[in-house]
Design an enzyme around this catalytic site. Structure first.
Site, PDB file in Angstrom:
ATOM      1  N   GLU A 145      37.518  40.154  41.030  1.00  0.00           N
ATOM      2  CA  GLU A 145      36.957  41.449  40.612  1.00  0.00           C
ATOM      3  C   GLU A 145      35.469  41.597  40.937  1.00  0.00           C
ATOM      4  O   GLU A 145      34.674  41.981  40.082  1.00  0.00           O
ATOM      5  CB  GLU A 145      37.209  41.670  39.116  1.00  0.00           C
ATOM      6  N   ASN A 147      40.840  38.129  44.489  1.00  0.00           N
ATOM      7  CA  ASN A 147      41.771  38.857  43.607  1.00  0.00           C
ATOM      8  C   ASN A 147      41.059  40.051  42.982  1.00  0.00           C
ATOM      9  O   ASN A 147      39.917  39.934  42.522  1.00  0.00           O
ATOM     10  CB  ASN A 147      42.221  37.880  42.505  1.00  0.00           C
ATOM     11  N   HIS A 200      48.026  46.354  38.031  1.00  0.00           N
ATOM     12  CA  HIS A 200      48.090  46.885  36.653  1.00  0.00           C
ATOM     13  C   HIS A 200      48.267  48.400  36.748  1.00  0.00           C
ATOM     14  O   HIS A 200      47.333  49.118  37.101  1.00  0.00           O
ATOM     15  CB  HIS A 200      46.809  46.552  35.891  1.00  0.00           C
ATOM     16  N   GLU A 247      49.173  40.136  39.111  1.00  0.00           N
ATOM     17  CA  GLU A 247      49.122  40.377  37.656  1.00  0.00           C
ATOM     18  C   GLU A 247      49.941  41.612  37.300  1.00  0.00           C
ATOM     19  O   GLU A 247      49.528  42.433  36.479  1.00  0.00           O
ATOM     20  CB  GLU A 247      47.670  40.579  37.195  1.00  0.00           C
ATOM     21  N   ASP A 273      51.895  44.505  35.918  1.00  0.00           N
ATOM     22  CA  ASP A 273      52.489  45.102  34.719  1.00  0.00           C
ATOM     23  C   ASP A 273      52.407  46.621  34.856  1.00  0.00           C
ATOM     24  O   ASP A 273      51.498  47.137  35.504  1.00  0.00           O
ATOM     25  CB  ASP A 273      51.896  44.586  33.396  1.00  0.00           C
TER      26      ASP A 273
HETATM   27  O1  G2I Z   1      42.604  42.413  31.572  1.00  0.00           O
HETATM   28  C1  G2I Z   1      43.771  42.097  32.231  1.00  0.00           C
HETATM   29  C2  G2I Z   1      43.550  41.098  33.358  1.00  0.00           C
HETATM   30  C3  G2I Z   1      42.717  41.747  34.441  1.00  0.00           C
HETATM   31  N1  G2I Z   1      42.530  40.831  35.563  1.00  0.00           N
HETATM   32  C4  G2I Z   1      42.030  39.521  35.242  1.00  0.00           C
HETATM   33  C5  G2I Z   1      42.815  38.882  34.125  1.00  0.00           C
HETATM   34  O2  G2I Z   1      42.270  37.638  33.776  1.00  0.00           O
HETATM   35  C6  G2I Z   1      42.895  39.785  32.922  1.00  0.00           C
HETATM   36  O3  G2I Z   1      43.636  39.097  31.913  1.00  0.00           O
HETATM   37  C7  G2I Z   1      43.256  39.358  30.603  1.00  0.00           C
HETATM   38  C8  G2I Z   1      44.134  38.546  29.671  1.00  0.00           C
HETATM   39  O4  G2I Z   1      45.452  38.972  29.824  1.00  0.00           O
HETATM   40  C9  G2I Z   1      43.712  38.777  28.226  1.00  0.00           C
HETATM   41  O5  G2I Z   1      44.419  37.882  27.372  1.00  0.00           O
HETATM   42  O6  G2I Z   1      41.922  39.014  30.409  1.00  0.00           O
HETATM   43  C10 G2I Z   1      41.460  39.367  29.118  1.00  0.00           C
HETATM   44  C11 G2I Z   1      39.982  39.133  29.006  1.00  0.00           C
HETATM   45  O7  G2I Z   1      39.270  39.757  30.015  1.00  0.00           O
HETATM   46  C12 G2I Z   1      42.221  38.549  28.085  1.00  0.00           C
HETATM   47  O8  G2I Z   1      41.855  38.964  26.801  1.00  0.00           O
HETATM   48  C13 G2I Z   1      41.253  37.981  26.015  1.00  0.00           C
HETATM   49  C14 G2I Z   1      40.617  38.658  24.811  1.00  0.00           C
HETATM   50  O9  G2I Z   1      39.629  39.550  25.308  1.00  0.00           O
HETATM   51  C15 G2I Z   1      40.003  37.638  23.934  1.00  0.00           C
HETATM   52  O10 G2I Z   1      39.486  38.266  22.796  1.00  0.00           O
HETATM   53  C16 G2I Z   1      41.017  36.575  23.576  1.00  0.00           C
HETATM   54  O11 G2I Z   1      40.397  35.537  22.856  1.00  0.00           O
HETATM   55  O12 G2I Z   1      42.239  37.061  25.572  1.00  0.00           O
HETATM   56  C17 G2I Z   1      41.659  36.010  24.831  1.00  0.00           C
HETATM   57  C18 G2I Z   1      42.732  34.967  24.531  1.00  0.00           C
HETATM   58  O13 G2I Z   1      43.807  35.561  23.857  1.00  0.00           O
END
Ligand code: G2I
Length: 448
Positions: A161, A204, A240, A269, A271
């Site tokens: 990103e 990515n 996404h 990724e 969804d």
């Molecule tokens: O945002 C969707 C994805 C976009 N591209 C990069 C990916 O790495 C990203 O994944 C998401 C995860 O699916 C989430 O799970 O990235 C988020 C953060 O940027 C993740 O969220 C984080 C929460 O913000 C935190 O508060 C939490 O502690 O997930 C953490 C673990 O559950």
């Protein structure tokens, strides 16, 4: 050159480990007979089908059984990110990421590494460094994390990103961009190549799925890298999607233009918010686009079940919160050339029945209802044909998304595809008799 990534089934992997020779014939027979899961159906197409995996859910039996059954690639959802692996400078923790990698390896799955250099989930100490220090911290981070998993990662998202959304195609502000300038991406890829020469190195990003200013900026960078010999092997398209950002009609063309630069492409990724037939169609279009591009080597969905999705209210995944396969699952499996599936752990056959009743009647018309009932196994989608006598005309339908061929309506679910074993749903229609009072003929129900 096309990279063919033919996954071995778990049984085949075990046989290989045991030293048995695996013939091509045995291999294709395995794939042919086992194409009732996403992973095996994708393998038969020379692709992988993966999911994001969270270590924190690996204690949940349904999560694990669905993961193990359906997927042959795993991406740690958060566990390999900088804030998880190097929360304080020079102190590396891999315990959560190791849980995911160990689980995947025990199941014979590939692992995608996500991600090394990203502006988000970046501990605050990184932002506080001066340029020289930041450069050495970035390279050290890449070396240590890739070194820990050397030889075990199929593809790494080296940089994630790095471009802004919107029309400009400019780089996104981040500590790396702001202090090291455009060259940080190239440097990260060069460091990564040396750290694990066996790993495919990917860039990515999101909102790069169609041809637009952002994807063109990435394209221009990749083209430049290829022309100057900067090591890059693949581009990840996150995928996404929702109603504001639907699956672009030029997804395939966009994947192809990157592939034509000499890199693999992957949907990393995926969804898609929504439900029912519309969501299923969108998923199928993504799979079809990937299959149409030789160098599209695999697809990863961003989670196993709606309930743990990062945007769970949008129900964007292939399994609902009870791990029932959704219409989107069946659409993906079918687009991959598979069939059945959806989790039949008991080995039973998923079936359904359709029964018709006239629920209202008046001189010029009537209302009909067809009740769909799942057999002894849960189903994720169904289809039933209803043939109307000529010259009757159907004026309205509900709880179905029908398609027509002459006077034969094929009814499929609108929102009501997923049924537990023995459960029922119904759809209905209003018919103008036009002089004929004949009852419609309902064909058999099929699980689709
Ligand atoms: O945002 C969707 C994805 C976009 N591209 C990069 C990916 O790495 C990203 O994944 C998401 C995860 O699916 C989430 O799970 O990235 C988020 C953060 O940027 C993740 O969220 C984080 C929460 O913000 C935190 O508060 C939490 O502690 O997930 C953490 C673990 O559950």
């Amino acid at each position: 050159m096309r990279m063919t990534l033919l996954r071995l089934s778990r049984a085949a992997t075990a046989a290989l480990v045991a030293g048995a020779a695996l013939t091509a014939a045995a291999h294709s027979a395995e794939a042919a007979e086992a194409a009732d899961t996403l992973g095996s159906a994708a393998a038969a197409q020379g692709r992988y089908f993966g999911t994001a995996v969270a270590a924190s859910h690996l204690g949940e039996a349904d999560y694990v059984s669905t993961l193990n059954r359906e997927f042959n690639s795993a991406t740690p959802e958060n566990e390999m990110k900088w804030d998880a692996t190097e929360p304080t400078r020079g102190t590396f923790t891999f315990s959560a990421a190791d849980q995911v990698v160990d689980h995947a390896q025990a199941q014979g799955m590939d692992v995608r590494g996500h991600t090394l250099v990203w502006h988000s989930q970046l501990p605050s100490w990184v932002g506080g460094l001066g340029a020289a220090d930041l450069r050495s911290a970035m390279n050290n981070h890449i070396n240590r994390v890739m070194g820990h998993y050397k030889g075990q990662i199929h593809s790494w998202d080296v940089v994630n990103e790095a471009f802004q959304d919107g029309g400009s195609g400019a780089r996104r502000s981040s500590p790396f961009q702001d202090k090291l300038g455009d060259g940080y991406i190239e440097e990260a890829f060069r460091t990564a190549r040396a750290a694990d020469p066996a790993a495919k190195l990917c860039y990515n990003d999101y909102n790069t799925d169609g041809v637009n200013a952002k994807s063109t900026a990435v394209y221009t960078m990749v083209k430049d890298f290829k022309s100057r010999g900067v090591p890059i092997d693949c581009v990840g398209f996150q995928g996404h999607f929702n109603s504001n950002s639907p699956v672009p009609s030029d997804l395939r063309a966009n994947l192809q233009r990157f592939a034509d630069l000499g890199v693999d492409v992957q949907i990393t990724e995926l969804d898609i918010e929504g439900s029912g037939a519309a969501q299923a169609d969108s998923y199928a279009r993504v799979v079809e686009a990937c299959l149409a591009v030789d160098r599209c080597t695999g697809i990863t969905v961003w989670g196993v079940t709606d309930k743990y999705s990062w945007r769970s209210s949008g129900t964007p995944l292939l399994f609902d919160g009870n791990y029932a396969a959704k219409p989107a699952y069946h659409a993906v499996l079918s687009a991959l050339g598979g069939s059945g599936g959806g989790g039949n752990p008991g080995g039973g056959t998923a079936t359904c029945t359709a029964t018709y009743t006239r629920t209202a009647d008046w001189s010029s018309g009537y209302n009909g209802q067809v009740t769909i009932t799942a057999g002894s196994e849960p189903i994720g989608s169904w289809a039933a044909t209803v043939t109307f006598a000529s010259p009757q005309r159907v004026q309205a339908t509900w709880n179905t998304t029908p398609t027509w061929s002459g006077n034969v309506m094929t009814a499929r679910p609108s929102w009501n595809g997923t049924l537990a074993a023995g459960a029922s749903t119904s759809f209905g229609f209003t018919v103008a008799k036009n002089g004929s009072d004949a009852a419609p003929v309902v064909g058999g129900c099929t699980v689709s």
